[in-house]
Each structure stands twice: as structure tokens, then as C-alpha cells.
Design a protein around this motif. Sequence first.
Motif, PDB file in Angstrom:
ATOM      1  N   ASN A   1      51.059  16.871  52.063  1.00  0.00           N
ATOM      2  CA  ASN A   1      51.865  15.986  51.209  1.00  0.00           C
ATOM      3  C   ASN A   1      51.217  14.621  51.008  1.00  0.00           C
ATOM      4  O   ASN A   1      51.356  14.015  49.941  1.00  0.00           O
ATOM      5  CB  ASN A   1      53.268  15.813  51.801  1.00  0.00           C
ATOM      6  CG  ASN A   1      54.154  17.022  51.540  1.00  0.00           C
ATOM      7  OD1 ASN A   1      53.700  18.021  50.976  1.00  0.00           O
ATOM      8  ND2 ASN A   1      55.406  16.952  51.944  1.00  0.00           N
ATOM      9  N   HIS A   2      50.513  14.122  52.030  1.00  0.00           N
ATOM     10  CA  HIS A   2      49.862  12.813  51.883  1.00  0.00           C
ATOM     11  C   HIS A   2      48.760  12.862  50.832  1.00  0.00           C
ATOM     12  O   HIS A   2      48.473  11.863  50.168  1.00  0.00           O
ATOM     13  CB  HIS A   2      49.301  12.343  53.229  1.00  0.00           C
ATOM     14  CG  HIS A   2      48.278  13.254  53.830  1.00  0.00           C
ATOM     15  ND1 HIS A   2      48.552  14.546  54.220  1.00  0.00           N
ATOM     16  CD2 HIS A   2      46.959  13.048  54.101  1.00  0.00           C
ATOM     17  CE1 HIS A   2      47.462  15.101  54.711  1.00  0.00           C
ATOM     18  NE2 HIS A   2      46.482  14.216  54.644  1.00  0.00           N
ATOM     19  N   ILE A   3      48.140  14.031  50.672  1.00  0.00           N
ATOM     20  CA  ILE A   3      47.128  14.197  49.625  1.00  0.00           C
ATOM     21  C   ILE A   3      47.801  14.413  48.272  1.00  0.00           C
ATOM     22  O   ILE A   3      47.385  13.844  47.254  1.00  0.00           O
ATOM     23  CB  ILE A   3      46.191  15.371  49.966  1.00  0.00           C
ATOM     24  CG1 ILE A   3      45.390  15.043  51.227  1.00  0.00           C
ATOM     25  CG2 ILE A   3      45.252  15.676  48.797  1.00  0.00           C
ATOM     26  CD1 ILE A   3      44.508  16.156  51.702  1.00  0.00           C
ATOM     27  N   LEU A   4      48.831  15.220  48.258  1.00  0.00           N
ATOM     28  CA  LEU A   4      49.550  15.468  47.005  1.00  0.00           C
ATOM     29  C   LEU A   4      50.084  14.172  46.396  1.00  0.00           C
ATOM     30  O   LEU A   4      50.095  14.008  45.164  1.00  0.00           O
ATOM     31  CB  LEU A   4      50.704  16.445  47.249  1.00  0.00           C
ATOM     32  CG  LEU A   4      50.377  17.932  47.081  1.00  0.00           C
ATOM     33  CD1 LEU A   4      51.547  18.784  47.543  1.00  0.00           C
ATOM     34  CD2 LEU A   4      50.014  18.258  45.646  1.00  0.00           C
ATOM     35  N   SER A   5      50.514  13.250  47.242  1.00  0.00           N
ATOM     36  CA  SER A   5      51.024  11.985  46.719  1.00  0.00           C
ATOM     37  C   SER A   5      49.925  11.237  45.962  1.00  0.00           C
ATOM     38  O   SER A   5      50.184  10.613  44.915  1.00  0.00           O
ATOM     39  CB  SER A   5      51.572  11.115  47.846  1.00  0.00           C
ATOM     40  OG  SER A   5      50.544  10.729  48.756  1.00  0.00           O
ATOM     41  N   GLN A   6      48.687  11.319  46.450  1.00  0.00           N
ATOM     42  CA  GLN A   6      47.564  10.683  45.759  1.00  0.00           C
ATOM     43  C   GLN A   6      47.234  11.418  44.463  1.00  0.00           C
ATOM     44  O   GLN A   6      46.857  10.794  43.460  1.00  0.00           O
ATOM     45  CB  GLN A   6      46.343  10.654  46.670  1.00  0.00           C
ATOM     46  CG  GLN A   6      46.547   9.837  47.933  1.00  0.00           C
ATOM     47  CD  GLN A   6      45.329   9.880  48.840  1.00  0.00           C
ATOM     48  OE1 GLN A   6      44.275   9.337  48.524  1.00  0.00           O
ATOM     49  NE2 GLN A   6      45.466  10.538  49.990  1.00  0.00           N
ATOM     50  N   VAL A   7      47.365  12.728  44.484  1.00  0.00           N
ATOM     51  CA  VAL A   7      47.100  13.519  43.280  1.00  0.00           C
ATOM     52  C   VAL A   7      48.112  13.181  42.194  1.00  0.00           C
ATOM     53  O   VAL A   7      47.748  12.996  41.017  1.00  0.00           O
ATOM     54  CB  VAL A   7      47.126  15.026  43.608  1.00  0.00           C
ATOM     55  CG1 VAL A   7      47.002  15.859  42.334  1.00  0.00           C
ATOM     56  CG2 VAL A   7      46.012  15.379  44.579  1.00  0.00           C
TER      57      VAL A   7
ATOM     58  N   ILE B   1      56.454  25.002  50.949  1.00  0.00           N
ATOM     59  CA  ILE B   1      56.986  24.863  49.594  1.00  0.00           C
ATOM     60  C   ILE B   1      58.242  24.009  49.610  1.00  0.00           C
ATOM     61  O   ILE B   1      58.430  23.126  48.757  1.00  0.00           O
ATOM     62  CB  ILE B   1      57.260  26.242  48.973  1.00  0.00           C
ATOM     63  CG1 ILE B   1      55.936  26.963  48.682  1.00  0.00           C
ATOM     64  CG2 ILE B   1      58.080  26.109  47.690  1.00  0.00           C
ATOM     65  CD1 ILE B   1      56.104  28.394  48.229  1.00  0.00           C
ATOM     66  N   ASP B   2      59.101  24.241  50.597  1.00  0.00           N
ATOM     67  CA  ASP B   2      60.316  23.427  50.724  1.00  0.00           C
ATOM     68  C   ASP B   2      59.958  21.967  50.974  1.00  0.00           C
ATOM     69  O   ASP B   2      60.585  21.055  50.414  1.00  0.00           O
ATOM     70  CB  ASP B   2      61.196  23.963  51.857  1.00  0.00           C
ATOM     71  CG  ASP B   2      61.870  25.284  51.502  1.00  0.00           C
ATOM     72  OD1 ASP B   2      61.887  25.630  50.304  1.00  0.00           O
ATOM     73  OD2 ASP B   2      62.362  25.961  52.432  1.00  0.00           O
ATOM     74  N   GLN B   3      58.962  21.730  51.824  1.00  0.00           N
ATOM     75  CA  GLN B   3      58.533  20.356  52.110  1.00  0.00           C
ATOM     76  C   GLN B   3      58.023  19.668  50.843  1.00  0.00           C
ATOM     77  O   GLN B   3      58.339  18.507  50.573  1.00  0.00           O
ATOM     78  CB  GLN B   3      57.437  20.356  53.172  1.00  0.00           C
ATOM     79  CG  GLN B   3      57.904  20.680  54.576  1.00  0.00           C
ATOM     80  CD  GLN B   3      56.755  20.676  55.572  1.00  0.00           C
ATOM     81  OE1 GLN B   3      55.633  20.340  55.242  1.00  0.00           O
ATOM     82  NE2 GLN B   3      57.052  21.077  56.810  1.00  0.00           N
ATOM     83  N   ILE B   4      57.232  20.397  50.071  1.00  0.00           N
ATOM     84  CA  ILE B   4      56.674  19.833  48.838  1.00  0.00           C
ATOM     85  C   ILE B   4      57.776  19.539  47.834  1.00  0.00           C
ATOM     86  O   ILE B   4      57.830  18.450  47.231  1.00  0.00           O
ATOM     87  CB  ILE B   4      55.629  20.793  48.234  1.00  0.00           C
ATOM     88  CG1 ILE B   4      54.404  20.884  49.154  1.00  0.00           C
ATOM     89  CG2 ILE B   4      55.215  20.340  46.842  1.00  0.00           C
ATOM     90  CD1 ILE B   4      53.431  21.987  48.774  1.00  0.00           C
TER      91      ILE B   4
ATOM     92  N   LEU C   1      37.520  17.502  42.948  1.00  0.00           N
ATOM     93  CA  LEU C   1      37.871  16.347  43.767  1.00  0.00           C
ATOM     94  C   LEU C   1      38.297  16.850  45.135  1.00  0.00           C
ATOM     95  O   LEU C   1      39.264  17.602  45.239  1.00  0.00           O
ATOM     96  CB  LEU C   1      39.003  15.555  43.103  1.00  0.00           C
ATOM     97  CG  LEU C   1      39.562  14.359  43.875  1.00  0.00           C
ATOM     98  CD1 LEU C   1      38.485  13.326  44.174  1.00  0.00           C
ATOM     99  CD2 LEU C   1      40.722  13.737  43.112  1.00  0.00           C
ATOM    100  N   THR C   2      37.565  16.442  46.170  1.00  0.00           N
ATOM    101  CA  THR C   2      37.829  16.915  47.521  1.00  0.00           C
ATOM    102  C   THR C   2      38.378  15.788  48.379  1.00  0.00           C
ATOM    103  O   THR C   2      37.762  14.719  48.477  1.00  0.00           O
ATOM    104  CB  THR C   2      36.553  17.474  48.176  1.00  0.00           C
ATOM    105  OG1 THR C   2      35.999  18.484  47.337  1.00  0.00           O
ATOM    106  CG2 THR C   2      36.865  18.074  49.530  1.00  0.00           C
ATOM    107  N   PHE C   3      39.526  16.035  48.996  1.00  0.00           N
ATOM    108  CA  PHE C   3      40.131  15.100  49.950  1.00  0.00           C
ATOM    109  C   PHE C   3      39.903  15.619  51.362  1.00  0.00           C
ATOM    110  O   PHE C   3      39.901  16.831  51.593  1.00  0.00           O
ATOM    111  CB  PHE C   3      41.630  14.967  49.712  1.00  0.00           C
ATOM    112  CG  PHE C   3      42.001  14.183  48.490  1.00  0.00           C
ATOM    113  CD1 PHE C   3      42.298  12.828  48.581  1.00  0.00           C
ATOM    114  CD2 PHE C   3      42.072  14.788  47.246  1.00  0.00           C
ATOM    115  CE1 PHE C   3      42.659  12.106  47.453  1.00  0.00           C
ATOM    116  CE2 PHE C   3      42.427  14.073  46.113  1.00  0.00           C
ATOM    117  CZ  PHE C   3      42.722  12.721  46.218  1.00  0.00           C
ATOM    118  N   GLN C   4      39.762  14.729  52.286  1.00  0.00           N
ATOM    119  CA  GLN C   4      39.667  15.102  53.696  1.00  0.00           C
ATOM    120  C   GLN C   4      41.034  15.012  54.356  1.00  0.00           C
ATOM    121  O   GLN C   4      41.811  14.107  54.068  1.00  0.00           O
ATOM    122  CB  GLN C   4      38.692  14.162  54.426  1.00  0.00           C
ATOM    123  CG  GLN C   4      37.272  14.243  53.916  1.00  0.00           C
ATOM    124  CD  GLN C   4      36.644  15.612  54.111  1.00  0.00           C
ATOM    125  OE1 GLN C   4      37.020  16.342  55.025  1.00  0.00           O
ATOM    126  NE2 GLN C   4      35.688  15.950  53.272  1.00  0.00           N
ATOM    127  N   CYS C   5      41.317  15.969  55.222  1.00  0.00           N
ATOM    128  CA  CYS C   5      42.583  15.965  55.955  1.00  0.00           C
ATOM    129  C   CYS C   5      42.346  15.544  57.404  1.00  0.00           C
ATOM    130  O   CYS C   5      41.295  15.805  57.954  1.00  0.00           O
ATOM    131  CB  CYS C   5      43.216  17.344  55.940  1.00  0.00           C
ATOM    132  SG  CYS C   5      43.742  17.852  54.306  1.00  0.00           S
TER     133      CYS C   5
END
Length: 274
Positions: free
Chosen positions: A164-170, A201-204, A270-274
Amino acid sequence: MNNILIATDYSENAEKALQYAILLGKAYQAKIYIIHTYLPRFVEPGIYANAEIMQQSLNEQHDAYQAKLVPLANQVEEAGLVCEAILELNDVVSGVFDAIEKYDIDLLVMGRTGSGGFLNKLIGSNAAHITAKSKIPVLAIPHQVEKVAIEKILYATQLEFDENHILSQVFEIAHKLKAEVNLTKVNASFEPDIQSDKQFIDQINTAFVKENFVIDTITADSVTEGVFRAAATHQSDLIVLAAHHRNFLSQLIDPSKSKQVIISSHLPVLTFQC
């Protein structure tokens, strides 16, 4: 996103990468840094050269490379952005990572191939290294790109981690560029499916209730095939991946998948690091 670094080898594809840096720079009003690194080339073998001749050769190389940076910086400034050109006597990877640290870079943009071999080496033998070690997102631009635009973003996931922290940036990027986002769960043969898809999916859906998106699923023989098929289905012009390299489980899941997509993709990745 305040500072964007574009790595250039002065090739045609590096020019495309620069245009993507400008596109994102304008969206965020970010400062653009352009870096070229080089190692010294001295006089031809067999020709006598004293210290003075060698220093002259170094100076000529420096001046030639510096002159090539000027029109690139001018492009950025003509787009209304602040630009700083960096010329480093260093190897590619060290120079890029040093610049990321020194200038507090938020995003690295690079062409995936280059006639001079500069970015071939970076994304080839050093791809695993830069993906694993980079603490910031990396945008790789393939030479096949014709239109510089980000209008349809594909976020590919296996729903095995909280992203989710990456999705927020996306979603932030999507808002800045007025782009749409599609999420695709890739079910690939021989890949572990450990966590419950419903849980993530529920979290997203809960975290991004105000966002307009759909999560679909695609089954393929490999993650790479699934990502490319999903991108074609959605007519995406940007693929976003989250690279997981931080724990033992991610090693079992195969840390090279993002590298395979980057090297093979005809679309920017675009690659994000987790």
C-alpha cells in the motif's frame, strides 16, 4: 518528489529518458540532475606520453563530455525546470549511487540501452545490483518507446506483500499526470501463492476507497509473460513493479523477476523497492 536524476550516455535512447524525466519533473516541479560518468582514455598504445600529454588528454575528454551536457541542460531549463549537470570521473554504478546520495535524489531515470554501452552495462550485468541496492524508485526506458507519455499505468503484483505504501505513490503519480491505474494480480506457474489474495485486496480497497481502479487477475506460465499480457490488455504505457529483496521469503519467490521484466519490456518500467 523533489529531485530527479537522469543518467545519460548521450545516446538517442538516453534522450528519451531525459524526456520522461522532464515529463515527471514538470508534474512535480522537481529539479532535474543530469549525470554522465566516464573513465579516462589515454593516448593510443605504443605512443610515448609523459605526464603533461596524459593530463592534456584528460582535459580534452572532460571538455568534450561537458560540452555534450550543455544542450541537455538547456532542454530542461527551456521546459521551465531547474537543472544541474554532473560530470563525474567514475564508473557508472558508483557515480550514479554517489549522486543519489549527494543530491538527495527521489527518482532515477535511465535508458535501458545505449550505443556507448553506458546503460547497457548498468541494466545488464549491474541490473541486479542497482535494483537490490537502490533505495529510490528506478524508471527504465526501453529503446522501443516512440511516444513519451504516461496515461495508463499497470501496477503488477502477486498479492504476497503489503504494498500500500507503494500504491499510494503510484496513485500520486497518476493524479499528477491525470493517468489511469490498473492493478493486475499475476498467477504464474511454479510461483508460490502463500498469502490470501482476499486479505490484500480488502486492504487495498479500504486504503484507496476514493481511487478509481479495478483489480483483475491473469494466469500465465511466468510472471514476465503475465505482466506483458496484462499491459497489452490494458494498453498500458507504464509498468510498475515492487521489488522484494529484503527477506528470506522473497529469495524463495525469486528476486530476479523484476530484472527479467525490465530487460525484456518494450514499455517503461518503474521499480520500487520494498
